[in-house]
Design a protein around this motif. Structure first.
Motif, mmCIF file in Angstrom:
data_model
loop_
_atom_site.group_PDB
_atom_site.id
_atom_site.type_symbol
_atom_site.label_atom_id
_atom_site.label_comp_id
_atom_site.label_asym_id
_atom_site.label_seq_id
_atom_site.Cartn_x
_atom_site.Cartn_y
_atom_site.Cartn_z
ATOM 1 N N TYR A 279 0.719 -1.250 -0.022
ATOM 2 C CA TYR A 279 -0.065 -0.040 0.035
ATOM 3 C C TYR A 279 0.753 1.326 -0.144
ATOM 4 N N GLU A 280 2.124 1.223 -0.297
ATOM 5 C CA GLU A 280 3.009 2.484 -0.629
ATOM 6 C C GLU A 280 2.265 3.077 -1.955
ATOM 7 N N TYR A 297 -0.277 2.045 -6.202
ATOM 8 C CA TYR A 297 -0.261 1.337 -4.893
ATOM 9 C C TYR A 297 0.525 0.075 -5.389
ATOM 10 N N ASP A 319 5.675 6.618 1.610
ATOM 11 C CA ASP A 319 4.527 5.958 2.290
ATOM 12 C C ASP A 319 4.357 6.783 3.766
ATOM 13 N N LYS A 323 -2.301 4.771 5.704
ATOM 14 C CA LYS A 323 -2.439 4.445 4.455
ATOM 15 C C LYS A 323 -3.590 5.069 3.575
ATOM 16 N N ASN A 326 -2.165 7.954 1.866
ATOM 17 C CA ASN A 326 -1.312 7.370 0.722
ATOM 18 C C ASN A 326 -2.501 7.456 -0.435
#
Length: 414
Positions: A279-280, A297, A319, A323, A326
């Motif tokens: 999920y970065e 992602y 990151d 999240k 993000n």
């Protein structure tokens, strides 16, 4: 076991034809309502729309011609020679496409498509010519195909098509979910609809609601890093730990695993940065034009078959602990402001590209803003659904590609 019989491909067709290209000098030949397929769009896929359309005048003043739905299309020229597709709408094509209308009393068009997909390497090897290797209609018509009975073709095609149907359904769901998220982002952070009754002020992002706080990425707790690769490059065999490069950074949940490179476990253990945890936001930092980047992602780390993945030196990961933020950044980075900002910054370098400072200095709506947090909470479940669907589609694709040669050769009996 049922005997499979040999046929020339042309003998299984009601018609075989190529297309044509209207004169590019005539603007009135283009941007009409007639789908017109270019060979570069033929890539083992189903065609529901085309990149360009032509007009009736363009059709009537060229060799382009209509082909029917469920025609099998084989690319004949250049890098795409031998690749196939199925027309799922009536359309026209350029001259580099060989269009096959299959006789339904002899063969299932889906079976022919999958058979040609399986024989791509052999078909492509028949291309001949000078600098550009080409197929022609006669080579394709003479291509030998082995067929079981029509009922067996139907059963095999049903299995393979059911996998492609599910993959396609996942793609449509993902597109719909992303469009919903993009529409909400635009409504809240471009059109500022929730702020219509509030005062606006001038800012570096233009006129914005006075209540929205702006900060630079450098002012927010985050991780921004890239990776590296060993001297001499990385391996191409499916062994070791994947090294993620620009080819994997192609939008939300879209990945090209065919070009994956690998590093050894020993080398991975020596790396202090670049590990992907999931999920970065991934950012391609250099490329064919200044500041070229594609946000994405990562699905690595959740439901991925590899325990570890690492970035190479061409990709940043950004990151935040939240999240959901993000996810906000994914849409924010696609805004005209950020695109222009990064392009203008990247073009200043001796070698065009984005550096760490270019990203750190981006102004962004702070996660302290209530509406930003509201968007984060709303959009993150959609992102997770999209990535879950993407993982499932990749697995289904792998299953289809594993079954394909076994079904097409009769190795697996239904």
């Amino acid at each position: 076991m049922e005997e499979w019989k040999e046929y020339k491909l042309g003998d299984l067709c009601d018609s075989v034809c190529s297309g044509g290209t209207p004169s590019s000098k005539r603007q009135d030949y283009y941007d009409g309502n007639i789908p017109w397929l270019n060979t570069k769009e033929v890539n083992f896929n189903r065609i529901y729309s085309t990149e360009r359309n032509i007009t009736e005048d363009g059709l009537n003043n060229s060799s382009a011609k209509w082909i029917s739905e469920n025609s099998v299309i084989v690319a004949m020229y250049g890098a795409t020679a031998g690749k196939t597709a199925i027309a799922k709408i009536p359309l026209t094509t350029n001259q580099a496409c060989c269009n096959l209308t299959i006789n339904s009393k002899l063969a299932d068009y889906r079976f022919i498509y999958y058979y040609l997909c399986n024989k791509y390497t052999i078909l492509a090897s028949l291309a001949n010519g000078g600098a550009q290797q080409n197929l022609n209609a006669q080579i394709i018509k003479d291509f030998i195909i082995k067929l079981p009975s029509l009922s067996e073709q139907n059963r095999i095609s049903d299995i393979l098509s059911s996998l492609d149907d599910k993959i396609e359904n996942n793609r449509k769901i993902n597109e719909n979910l992303e469009q919903q998220a993009q529409a909400l982002f635009k409504s809240w952070f471009v059109d500022f609809e929730p702020f219509r009754d509030q005062p606006f002020v001038e800012s570096e992002l233009g006129m914005i609601p006075q209540s929205l706080t702006i900060k630079r990425i450098s002012e927010l707790p985050h991780i921004l890093e890239t990776g590296r690769r060993p001297k001499g490059g990385v391996g191409e065999l499916n062994q070791g730990i994947p090294s993620v490069g620009a080819e994997h950074v192609k939008g939300l949940g879209n990945y090209d695993f065919s070009k994956t490179k690998y590093i050894t476990e020993e080398y991975a253990n020596s790396l202090k940065t670049g590990k992907i945890n999931g999920y970065e936001l991934l950012i391609y930092k250099d490329g064919g034009k200044p500041g070229y980047f594609i946000p994405n992602y990562s699905i690595f780390g959740e439901g991925y078959p590899f325990d570890e993945c690492y970035l190479n030196e061409h990709v940043f990961k950004l990151d935040f602990s939240n999240k959901g933020f993000n996810a906000f950044c994914y849409f924010y980075f696609q805004s005209d402001y950020v695109m222009h900002y990064l392009n203008s910054q990247g073009s200043k370098a001796a070698i065009p590209g984005i550096n760490r400072q270019d990203i750190e200095t981006i102004p962004i709506y702070s996660p302290e803003n209530v509406i930003v947090n509201k968007f984060c909470d709303w959009v993150l479940p959609l992102i997770k659904t999209i990535l879950t669907n993407s993982v499932e589609s990749r697995r289904l694709s792998h299953l289809r590609d594993t079954l394909l040669p076994k079904l097409m050769s009769g190795e697996i009996k239904l």
